[in-house]
Design a protein around this motif. Structure first.
Motif, PDB file in Angstrom:
ATOM      1  N   GLU A 194       0.814  -1.209   0.000  1.00  0.00           N
ATOM      2  CA  GLU A 194       0.000   0.000   0.000  1.00  0.00           C
ATOM      3  C   GLU A 194       0.849   1.261   0.000  1.00  0.00           C
ATOM      4  N   LEU A 195       2.135   1.103   0.278  1.00  0.00           N
ATOM      5  CA  LEU A 195       3.080   2.218   0.186  1.00  0.00           C
ATOM      6  C   LEU A 195       3.897   2.144  -1.090  1.00  0.00           C
ATOM      7  N   GLY A 196       3.524   1.222  -1.970  1.00  0.00           N
ATOM      8  CA  GLY A 196       4.230   1.076  -3.235  1.00  0.00           C
ATOM      9  C   GLY A 196       5.548   0.339  -3.123  1.00  0.00           C
ATOM     10  N   LEU A 197       5.708  -0.474  -2.076  1.00  0.00           N
ATOM     11  CA  LEU A 197       6.965  -1.173  -1.830  1.00  0.00           C
ATOM     12  C   LEU A 197       6.824  -2.667  -2.120  1.00  0.00           C
ATOM     13  N   ALA A 198       7.772  -3.207  -2.902  1.00  0.00           N
ATOM     14  CA  ALA A 198       7.828  -4.654  -3.110  1.00  0.00           C
ATOM     15  C   ALA A 198       8.301  -5.317  -1.815  1.00  0.00           C
ATOM     16  N   TYR A 199       7.777  -6.516  -1.521  1.00  0.00           N
ATOM     17  CA  TYR A 199       8.154  -7.165  -0.270  1.00  0.00           C
ATOM     18  C   TYR A 199       7.901  -8.660  -0.349  1.00  0.00           C
ATOM     19  N   ARG A 200       8.498  -9.369   0.594  1.00  0.00           N
ATOM     20  CA  ARG A 200       8.224 -10.790   0.793  1.00  0.00           C
ATOM     21  C   ARG A 200       7.564 -10.970   2.148  1.00  0.00           C
ATOM     22  N   GLU A 201       6.459 -11.701   2.200  1.00  0.00           N
ATOM     23  CA  GLU A 201       5.875 -12.093   3.479  1.00  0.00           C
ATOM     24  C   GLU A 201       6.619 -13.324   3.959  1.00  0.00           C
ATOM     25  N   ILE A 202       7.079 -13.298   5.191  1.00  0.00           N
ATOM     26  CA  ILE A 202       8.000 -14.337   5.656  1.00  0.00           C
ATOM     27  C   ILE A 202       7.544 -14.926   6.989  1.00  0.00           C
ATOM     28  N   ARG A 203       8.081 -16.103   7.285  1.00  0.00           N
ATOM     29  CA  ARG A 203       7.950 -16.758   8.578  1.00  0.00           C
ATOM     30  C   ARG A 203       9.343 -17.116   9.057  1.00  0.00           C
ATOM     31  N   ILE A 204       9.669 -16.734  10.272  1.00  0.00           N
ATOM     32  CA  ILE A 204      11.011 -16.937  10.820  1.00  0.00           C
ATOM     33  C   ILE A 204      10.903 -17.822  12.058  1.00  0.00           C
ATOM     34  N   PRO A 205      11.664 -18.909  12.119  1.00  0.00           N
ATOM     35  CA  PRO A 205      11.643 -19.739  13.334  1.00  0.00           C
ATOM     36  C   PRO A 205      12.296 -19.017  14.508  1.00  0.00           C
ATOM     37  N   THR A 206      11.672 -19.123  15.667  1.00  0.00           N
ATOM     38  CA  THR A 206      12.218 -18.516  16.871  1.00  0.00           C
ATOM     39  C   THR A 206      12.234 -19.549  17.987  1.00  0.00           C
ATOM     40  N   ALA A 207      12.392 -19.117  19.217  1.00  0.00           N
ATOM     41  CA  ALA A 207      12.528 -20.028  20.352  1.00  0.00           C
ATOM     42  C   ALA A 207      11.252 -20.828  20.596  1.00  0.00           C
ATOM     43  N   ARG A 208      11.417 -21.958  21.268  1.00  0.00           N
ATOM     44  CA  ARG A 208      10.298 -22.806  21.701  1.00  0.00           C
ATOM     45  C   ARG A 208       9.465 -23.313  20.541  1.00  0.00           C
TER      46      ARG A 208
END
Length: 285
Positions: free
Chosen positions: A33-47
């Protein structure tokens, strides 16, 4: 007094757990919506949990400098979106993530500033493996609890290019004492017992995670940003942190007329922030 102690003994665990339960708000927009290309991501974290986030690559291809941004308590990645166009226009990539129990990230048993920091550590570990990121030119930026988490991460992690701390507090115990005073809870013995319970719950001594002390262990440039109309964390907090700085690599920037949650105000003051980042990342030539 004895009845008060008994009340604290039985009620405090439930009250503390409730206090560590952050309100969850889901993102309503995206970088598109701001005119920016992006990747939606999932990052593994603790637990075994997963963090939701957006990676906005820098305009140029290949490994580029990236700023990883972390929201405050009860916030989400969307809160930090106002920084993205500014940073992107300057040639920087941007990583925006939700801490656990926030936004679209996984739920966990409770939230705390050390868990914010833990999530940021995992986000950085993920980021340095991405082809869009130059591991030698990574900066972190946080707001409020996210700012304190940035300072905690930087006190242990070497190799960061810069830290930008917006509206950080001085010491979590001080914040807790202020809250208890508002609710007329005496510090001794009840408040002190509550603080001890909190330390046992989060697994950290508050002195060990307080920005007052973590700031002194950071080896990269730090910019402390604070609004002079902040009523949640008054500007005196930034002045205290600056007075206890470890070297001239720590800078203080007080923005007139800005309150605690006025993240969007950075658009009107972005030149100072970019100047700091460009020098820290050796991009000012």
């Amino acid at each position: 007094m004895f009845s008060l102690i008994l009340l604290a003994w039985f009620a405090a665990p439930a009250l503390v757990r409730r206090g560590f339960r952050a309100p969850r708000r889901l993102e309503q927009s995206s970088p598109a919506e701001l005119g920016l290309a992006y990747r939606e991501i999932r990052i593994p974290t603790a637990r075994g949990k997963q963090l939701f986030g957006w990676l906005i690559p820098a305009p140029l291809s290949g490994p580029q400098p990236v700023v990883a941004a972390l929201h405050g308590w009860g916030g989400n990645a969307e809160d930090m979106l106002p920084f993205a166009p500014l940073l992107h226009r300057a040639g920087l990539g941007v990583l925006l993530v939700d801490a656990r129990n926030h936004g679209r990230s996984d739920s966990d048993t409770f939230s705390s500033m050390p868990r914010f920091a833990e999530d940021l550590q995992h986000a950085l570990d993920w980021l340095i493996e991405q082809p869009e990121a130059d591991p030698a030119r990574l900066a972190i930026l946080g707001h409020s609890v996210g700012a304190a988490a940035c300072l905690l991460v930087a006190s242990h992690r070497r190799g960061l290019a810069a830290v930008i701390s917006i509206a950080a507090f001085v010491h979590p115990a001080e914040m807790m004492r202020q809250v208890m005073a508002v609710h007329h809870i005496p510090y001794w013995p009840i408040g002190r017992w509550v603080i001890g319970y909190v330390e046992r719950t989060i697994g950290h001594r508050l002195d060990d995670i307080a920005p007052l002390y973590t700031l002194q262990a950071i080896h990269c440039p730090v910019l402390l940003v604070h609004g002079d109309r902040d009523r949640t964390v008054p500007v005196a907090a930034a002045e205290t942190l600056y007075a206890h700085r470890y070297s001239d690599a720590v800078q203080l920037w007080v923005i007139p007329g800005v309150a605690h949650d006025s993240v969007e105000a950075i658009q009107a003051h972005g030149d100072r922030l970019l100047q700091f980042l460009n020098i820290a990342m050796n991009r000012d030539k």
